[in-house]
Design a protein around this motif. Sequence first.
Motif: not given
Length: 251
Positions: A140-146, A192-205, A231-239
């Motif tokens: 649920a974290a909501d921070v700007p990309t920067a 796990g950190a993403l699931a609890r809002g401690r990490l903002d995104g994950m990019v997997c190649f 192309d084998g990419l998976y992206v997950a983010a809080t927003t």
Amino acid sequence: MLSAVENTAVRACLAGGRHLRERFGGEVDAEFSRHDVKAAADRASERRMLDVIRAAHPDHAVYAEESGDVSEGGDYQWVVDPLDGTNNFVSGLPSFATAAAVLDDDGPVVGCVYVPVSDDLYVARRGEGVRHDGASVAAAADVPTAKATVGFVVGHDVKLDGRLDDAAAMQAALADEAKRVVESWSPCVHWGALARGRLDGMVCFHPDDEEQHVGELFAAEAGAAVARPGDGLYVAATTGGLRDDLVAAVR
């Protein structure tokens, strides 16, 4: 049935993880290659996890990272990662975990990750969310990309087939957009950190299945915004906005 499967996944991850915690920081018994490392601790943790799983569900299919296909058949398939973050483990870095995912015909239905040093336990079940140490959590974290911190995962195949330059270019592009990019040597810890809002995104190649099944279940059940841009990419983010920015960067 799924309650029993979930219980087994938790017991298996705890059995392997507690053994890893006992060995962590001790003498290193490992084989090193250019792009990978295999430790005796991997095999020891896997034996303990498989003992729990096979005793409880002898009719289930089981794939384990070190042993390969242990058994076949049944309505469920287990995918076991006995030491996610072996490089960290042998280097004395506490970011490592045990993980188990259980799949049915529609994909991952149960997932568990245990981080032994910090004693963090994550459990997810399809349609029932993610729990951290028994409490429901959300991405649920909501921070700007920067200002975002993003995990970047590169699968083993990328390291072996000459696509590391592509991965490096993606990581650099992400670094231009986000505050910090963490090159993840232990994806399950970061899922796990993403699931609890401690990490903002994950990019997997081209990520490895052993971690990705758990990760995608965690992302879905924690309410993350996800994309599969090809192309084998998976992206997950809080927003959704952050997800779109990360996809644009890597593409």
